[in-house]
Design a protein around this motif. Structure first.
Motif, short mmCIF file in Angstrom:
data_model
loop_
_atom_site.label_atom_id
_atom_site.label_comp_id
_atom_site.label_asym_id
_atom_site.label_seq_id
_atom_site.Cartn_x
_atom_site.Cartn_y
_atom_site.Cartn_z
N VAL A 20 7.86 -17.54 31.97
CA VAL A 20 8.54 -16.04 31.47
C VAL A 20 7.82 -14.97 32.32
CG1 VAL A 20 8.94 -16.60 29.28
CG2 VAL A 20 6.80 -15.89 29.78
N PHE A 21 6.46 -15.08 33.07
CA PHE A 21 5.67 -14.45 33.64
C PHE A 21 5.90 -14.29 35.11
CE2 PHE A 21 3.04 -18.30 33.69
CZ PHE A 21 3.01 -18.62 34.89
N LEU A 22 6.94 -15.04 35.53
CA LEU A 22 7.21 -15.11 37.03
C LEU A 22 8.68 -14.66 37.22
CD1 LEU A 22 6.38 -18.03 39.28
CD2 LEU A 22 8.70 -17.63 39.02
N ARG A 23 8.65 -13.88 38.56
CA ARG A 23 10.19 -13.54 38.88
C ARG A 23 10.36 -14.06 40.49
NH1 ARG A 23 13.54 -8.33 37.61
NH2 ARG A 23 15.32 -8.55 39.07
N ARG A 24 11.20 -14.39 40.68
CA ARG A 24 11.58 -14.95 42.16
C ARG A 24 12.17 -13.52 42.93
NH1 ARG A 24 12.70 -21.17 42.85
NH2 ARG A 24 12.04 -21.84 40.97
N LEU A 25 11.74 -13.27 44.15
CA LEU A 25 12.34 -12.41 45.06
C LEU A 25 12.82 -12.99 46.14
CD1 LEU A 25 9.73 -9.48 44.38
CD2 LEU A 25 11.94 -9.94 43.39
#
Length: 118
Positions: A20-25
């Motif tokens: 939940v703490f990670l977002r891919r860019l």
């Protein structure tokens, strides 16, 4: 341009298996975490709800705690400190950091850390 991911990058989304703490860019990942300065020991851990928490012994003055958080993440995930940048919350406990690099490779390193550290 520093080559680091920014919020202007096109988000690639986060597969259901990503924490939940990670977002891919397109140029890396962003990490959201809570920082506890002046802790007894420096440790990176997940909370019961899956969020990320960094406790550092450094005081929150003159950027010392922020530098300690960057060093802690770099050591835990085996990435160069120069690839990590605080993009939001420089003076707050809730921070968003960008980690530049290949998103799949970074997620792999973070997954390895999660496997070893629960």
């Amino acid at each position: 341009m520093s080559g680091r991911p920014s919020f202007a990058d096109a988000p690639l989304g986060s597969p259901p298996t990503d924490p939940v703490f990670l977002r891919r860019l397109s140029g890396g990942v962003t990490i959201q975490l809570r920082v506890q300065p002046r802790a007894r020991r420096s440790v990176l851990e997940r909370t019961a709800d899956g969020a990320l928490k960094a406790a550092v012994t450094a005081a929150p003055e003159d950027g010392k705690a922020n530098a300690a958080v960057v060093a802690l993440l770099a050591a835990a995930w085996r990435v160069p400190k120069s690839t990590i940048e605080i993009v939001r919350g420089g003076t707050a406990r809730e921070k968003t950091l960008s980690v530049a690099g290949e998103p799949d490779a970074l997620v792999g390193r973070i997954a390895e850390w999660m496997d070893k550290n629960g």
